[in-house]
Design an enzyme around this catalytic site. Structure first.
Site, PDB file in Angstrom:
ATOM      1  N   SER A 137       0.856  -1.181   0.000  1.00  9.38           N
ATOM      2  CA  SER A 137       0.000   0.000   0.000  1.00  9.38           C
ATOM      3  C   SER A 137       0.898   1.239   0.000  1.00  9.38           C
ATOM      4  O   SER A 137       1.857   1.305  -0.766  1.00  9.38           O
ATOM      5  CB  SER A 137      -0.936  -0.045   1.216  1.00  9.38           C
ATOM      6  OG  SER A 137      -1.776   1.086   1.264  1.00  9.38           O
ATOM      7  N   TYR A 157      -4.439   8.209  -7.032  1.00  6.92           N
ATOM      8  CA  TYR A 157      -3.523   7.255  -6.390  1.00  6.92           C
ATOM      9  C   TYR A 157      -3.898   7.083  -4.924  1.00  6.92           C
ATOM     10  O   TYR A 157      -3.970   5.953  -4.418  1.00  6.92           O
ATOM     11  CB  TYR A 157      -2.087   7.745  -6.516  1.00  6.92           C
ATOM     12  CG  TYR A 157      -1.089   6.833  -5.843  1.00  6.92           C
ATOM     13  CD1 TYR A 157      -0.655   5.668  -6.459  1.00  6.92           C
ATOM     14  CD2 TYR A 157      -0.578   7.142  -4.585  1.00  6.92           C
ATOM     15  CE1 TYR A 157       0.260   4.827  -5.832  1.00  6.92           C
ATOM     16  CE2 TYR A 157       0.343   6.311  -3.955  1.00  6.92           C
ATOM     17  CZ  TYR A 157       0.755   5.154  -4.584  1.00  6.92           C
ATOM     18  OH  TYR A 157       1.653   4.325  -3.963  1.00  6.92           O
ATOM     19  N   LYS A 166      -5.107   3.493  -3.027  1.00  8.73           N
ATOM     20  CA  LYS A 166      -4.465   2.906  -1.854  1.00  8.73           C
ATOM     21  C   LYS A 166      -5.423   2.852  -0.666  1.00  8.73           C
ATOM     22  O   LYS A 166      -5.347   1.918   0.152  1.00  8.73           O
ATOM     23  CB  LYS A 166      -3.190   3.672  -1.506  1.00  8.73           C
ATOM     24  CG  LYS A 166      -2.089   3.518  -2.557  1.00  8.73           C
ATOM     25  CD  LYS A 166      -1.742   2.048  -2.811  1.00  8.73           C
ATOM     26  CE  LYS A 166      -0.609   1.882  -3.797  1.00  8.73           C
ATOM     27  NZ  LYS A 166      -0.246   0.467  -4.037  1.00  8.73           N
TER      28      LYS A 166
END
Length: 272
Positions: free
Chosen positions: A134, A148, A152
């Site tokens: 992660s 992004y 995550k």
């Protein structure tokens, strides 16, 4: 006893560094990459200890096939490291539909397909450890990395849930959350949305904050990963680097303060 490690995104960066570390100490590694040629040096140096496989993790069938080949070749899979993925730089408004979909395909769905493929193997053998790479940006966010960040955060929610579902099968889940490191994650590996001038100031402020001291040394992560793989009771979460913990403490202190401030409103909304 040597472990069988399945690593996605092993062509460079963390994936390559960790694959070599496992091989150097005598483990067997299934190394995957989109371009099989990038894995030739591993095969040349470590021979039958490494099984190189071409894999685009966004292809669900290919992910299942790769896990099947790994199991058939080595007889078991002790550890899966879902490392494949990339960063997308751009403000939310700047991000195109295709860029957003591609980011989630690689960072979330690719991880999901490999995870789903590995679970039956690990359930049957009664043990396993799935390590999801992660980011500290799955804990808190930074501007111009919104999609992004979102990918995550999705990995965090998926994996935390998964840990509660598979613990009884002898399968452990760990979220590895690196801060910035001096890999090519922000360079050749990254994608960039078409910039809008309205966000130039935010972009500049973000770049000014990216001073060299906040970036870790990729090779320094090896001992942490080896220790994580070897421990009998691995943690659900592990920061890599010194930036994550103090930043997370600040972020969560602010969240708790806000929730406390609005607690009366929240409680009244319960209705009874």
């Amino acid at each position: 006893m040597a472990k069988i490690i399945f690593i996605t995104g092993a062509s460079r960066g963390f994936g390559r560094i960790w694959a070599e570390a496992f091989l150097k100490r005598g483990d067997k590694v299934v190394a995957t990459a989109r371009n099989l040629d990038t894995l030739k040096p591993l095969s040349q140096q470590y021979g039958s200890a490494v099984l190189p496989l071409q894999l685009d993790v966004t292809d669900r069938k290919a992910s299942f096939d790769a896990i099947s080949k790994a199991k058939e070749h080595f007889g078991k899979i002790d550890v899966v490291i879902n490392n494949a993925g990339y960063g997308l730089f751009g403000a939310i408004e700047e991000t195109s539909e295709q860029e957003a979909r591609d980011q989630f395909e690689a960072n979330v769905f690719g991880l999901l397909w490999v995870t789903q493929a590995a679970l039956p193997v690990m359930r049957a053998q009664g043990h396993g450890h799935i390590i999801q790479v992660s980011s500290i940006l799955g804990i808190f966010t930074l501007p111009t990395l919104g999609i992004y960040n979102a990918s995550k955060f999705a990995v965090e929610g998926l994996s935390e849930t998964l840990a509660t579902e598979v613990k009884g099968f002898g399968i452990d889940i760990t979220l590895v959350e690196p801060n910035g490191f001096s890999t090519d994650w922000g360079g050749a590996s990254a994608a960039h949305s078409k910039p809008l001038p309205e966000y130039d100031g935010i972009r500049a402020a973000f770049q000014e904050g990216a001073t060299p001291d906040i970036f870790g040394v990729p090779e320094a992560t090896v001992n942490a990963i080896l220790q994580l793989v070897d421990t009998k009771n691995p943690p659900l979460r592990l920061f890599l680097g010194k930036v994550g913990l103090p930043a997370a403490k600040q972020q969560y202190a602010e969240r708790l303060a806000t929730w406390e401030e609005w607690a009366d409103v929240a409680n009244a909304a319960h209705g009874k």
